[in-house]
Design a protein around this motif. Structure first.
Motif, mmCIF file in Angstrom:
data_model
loop_
_atom_site.group_PDB
_atom_site.id
_atom_site.type_symbol
_atom_site.label_atom_id
_atom_site.label_comp_id
_atom_site.label_asym_id
_atom_site.label_seq_id
_atom_site.Cartn_x
_atom_site.Cartn_y
_atom_site.Cartn_z
ATOM 1 N N UNK A 1 0.866 -1.135 -0.117
ATOM 2 C CA UNK A 1 -0.008 0.092 0.073
ATOM 3 C C UNK A 1 0.914 1.437 0.041
ATOM 4 N N UNK A 2 2.008 1.430 0.612
ATOM 5 C CA UNK A 2 2.823 2.359 0.824
ATOM 6 C C UNK A 2 3.245 2.729 -0.535
ATOM 7 N N UNK A 3 3.971 1.751 -1.131
ATOM 8 C CA UNK A 3 4.584 1.494 -2.633
ATOM 9 C C UNK A 3 3.463 2.317 -3.411
ATOM 10 N N UNK A 4 2.263 1.883 -3.392
ATOM 11 C CA UNK A 4 1.349 2.370 -4.301
ATOM 12 C C UNK A 4 0.805 3.842 -3.838
ATOM 13 N N UNK A 5 1.141 4.432 -3.005
ATOM 14 C CA UNK A 5 0.941 5.932 -2.587
ATOM 15 C C UNK A 5 0.015 6.043 -1.571
ATOM 16 N N UNK A 6 -0.405 5.100 -0.855
ATOM 17 C CA UNK A 6 -1.138 5.125 0.428
ATOM 18 C C UNK A 6 -0.420 6.082 1.367
ATOM 19 N N UNK A 7 -1.522 7.228 1.822
ATOM 20 C CA UNK A 7 -0.904 8.455 2.517
ATOM 21 C C UNK A 7 -1.137 8.435 3.975
ATOM 22 N N UNK A 8 -2.315 7.604 4.207
ATOM 23 C CA UNK A 8 -2.755 7.268 5.622
ATOM 24 C C UNK A 8 -3.180 5.958 5.847
ATOM 25 N N UNK A 9 -2.766 5.409 6.694
ATOM 26 C CA UNK A 9 -3.153 4.026 7.088
ATOM 27 C C UNK A 9 -3.783 3.651 8.720
ATOM 28 N N UNK B 1 -8.048 -3.000 7.231
ATOM 29 C CA UNK B 1 -6.839 -1.950 6.867
ATOM 30 C C UNK B 1 -7.659 -1.009 5.958
ATOM 31 N N UNK B 2 -7.467 0.307 6.439
ATOM 32 C CA UNK B 2 -8.161 1.541 5.704
ATOM 33 C C UNK B 2 -6.878 2.315 5.376
ATOM 34 N N UNK B 3 -7.115 2.684 3.931
ATOM 35 C CA UNK B 3 -5.741 3.321 3.454
ATOM 36 C C UNK B 3 -6.463 4.614 2.736
ATOM 37 N N UNK B 4 -5.871 5.729 2.826
ATOM 38 C CA UNK B 4 -6.152 7.074 2.030
ATOM 39 C C UNK B 4 -5.391 7.317 0.965
ATOM 40 N N UNK B 5 -5.696 7.194 -0.426
ATOM 41 C CA UNK B 5 -4.940 7.544 -1.301
ATOM 42 C C UNK B 5 -5.604 7.171 -2.816
ATOM 43 N N UNK B 6 -4.849 6.946 -3.953
ATOM 44 C CA UNK B 6 -5.591 6.824 -4.989
ATOM 45 C C UNK B 6 -5.985 5.307 -5.095
ATOM 46 N N UNK B 7 -7.352 5.261 -5.254
ATOM 47 C CA UNK B 7 -7.904 3.643 -5.277
ATOM 48 C C UNK B 7 -7.465 2.880 -6.565
ATOM 49 N N UNK B 8 -7.354 3.669 -7.653
ATOM 50 C CA UNK B 8 -7.043 3.199 -8.914
ATOM 51 C C UNK B 8 -5.834 2.489 -8.873
ATOM 52 N N UNK B 9 -4.951 2.905 -8.070
ATOM 53 C CA UNK B 9 -3.451 2.518 -8.057
ATOM 54 C C UNK B 9 -3.461 1.329 -7.082
#
Length: 250
Positions: A152-160, A194-202
Motif C-alpha cells: 500500500x505504501x509503494x502504491x501511494x497510500x498516505x494514511x493507513x 486496513x483503511x488506506x487513504x490514497x488513489x484507489x485506482x493505483x
C-alpha cells in the motif's frame, strides 16, 4: 516818447490779449464728455456698493491680515493633501501586509496539518480503499500483513489504519506468544481491517499483482478483499513522545 515806455492804452490792450488767450486755452466740456463722466461716477458707486456687501467677517481686516489668512488656508489645504496621501499609503500597506500575513498563515497552517497527518497526530479522511483480511485458520503471519502494508505504501497510500491502530513510519508488526498479531503493542483480532487513504485506482491493482500481497495472504490460508470508498475515515491517532537525544538546531 522814449522806447520802452508804455501808455495806459497799450497796457489795457495787453490785458485784453492775455484774457482772450486764457479763454482760448481753457477746456470746454462737450455733451459727450459729460455723459462719460456721469457713467464713470455711476460705475464707481456700483463698485463701492459691491465691496460693502462682502463677507462681514472680513470687514475691518487689513490687507496684510487678508494675505496672511489666504496663505494659512493654502498651507492648511496642502497639509491635508499630504496627510491624505500618507493615510492612503498606510492603508495600502496594511492591506498588503494583512494579505501577505494571511497567506503566510494559511500556508503555515496547511503545512502543519500535512505534517500532523503524516505523523499520525490528527484524524484524516479522503478517497481510498478498505482492505479486509480474513484469517480463519490463524495462519496469516506478521510478515504477510507487513507485506500488505508495504504494498500500500509503494502504491501511494498516505494514511493507513489497521483496526484501531494508526500506522506511522515507526510502526511495527510482531507476533505475540499466543500467535496473535500485534501492531505497536496493540493485539489484533481477525478479520483484520486496513483503511488506506490514497488513489484507489493505483492501490487496488497493486494488491492483486501476481505473487504480491493477495497471493501471500492466500498462501497463509487467508483471503483478501478490497472495497473502493469515496471517503475513508481515519480516526485513530498516535501520541508523539519527547525525543531523548535529539535537539533542535538553533
Amino acid at each position: 516818447m522814449r522806447e520802452g515806455t508804455r501808455t495806459p492804452e497799450s497796457r489795457t490792450e495787453q490785458r485784453l490779449v492775455w484774457r482772450r488767450l486764457r479763454e482760448t486755452l481753457r477746456p470746454r466740456p462737450t455733451g459727450t464728455q459729460l455723459i462719460v463722466g456721469v457713467l464713470c461716477l455711476l460705475l464707481g458707486l456700483s463698485i463701492a456698493a459691491q465691496v460693502r456687501q462682502t463677507d462681514d467677517s472680513l470687514e475691518g481686516a487689513s490687507q496684510q491680515e487678508l494675505v496672511r489668512l489666504l496663505d494659512e488656508s493654502g498651507r492648511h489645504a496642502a497639509d491635508l493633501e499630504v496627510t491624505n496621501s500618507e493615510l492612503d499609503r498606510t492603508l495600502e500597506t496594511l492591506r498588503s501586509g494583512q494579505a501577505d500575513d494571511a497567506a503566510a498563515r494559511d500556508a503555515a497552517q496547511q503545512r502543519l496539518e500535512t505534517l500532523e497527518i503524516v505523523a499520525g497526530t490528527i484524524p484524516a479522511h479522503g478517497r481510498g480503499i478498505v482492505v479486509s483480511v480474513a484469517d480463519p485458520t490463524g495462519g496469516v503471519r506478521s510478515s504477510t500483513l507487513l507485506g500488505v502494508l508495504q504494498e500500500l505504501r509503494n502504491a501511494g497510500a498516505e494514511v493507513v489504519q489497521i483496526d484501531d491502530v494508526r500506522v506511522v513510519a515507526s510502526s511495527s508488526i510482531t507476533t505475540a506468544a499466543d500467535g496473535r498479531l500485534v501492531v505497536d503493542g496493540s493485539v489484533l483480532a481477525a478479520p483484520y481491517t486496513i483503511r488506506a487513504v490514497g488513489d484507489p485506482e493505483v492501490m487496488e491493482p497493486a494488491l492483486r499483482i501476481p505473487g504480491g500481497a493477495a497471493d501471500s495472504v492466500t498462501g497463509d490460508g487467508g483471503t483478501l478483499a478490497v472495497a473502493i470508498e469515496p471517503d475513508v475515515q481515519i480516526d485513530a491517532t498516535v501520541q508523539l513522545s519527547e525525543p531523548e537525544y535529539s535537539r533542535v538546531v538553533k
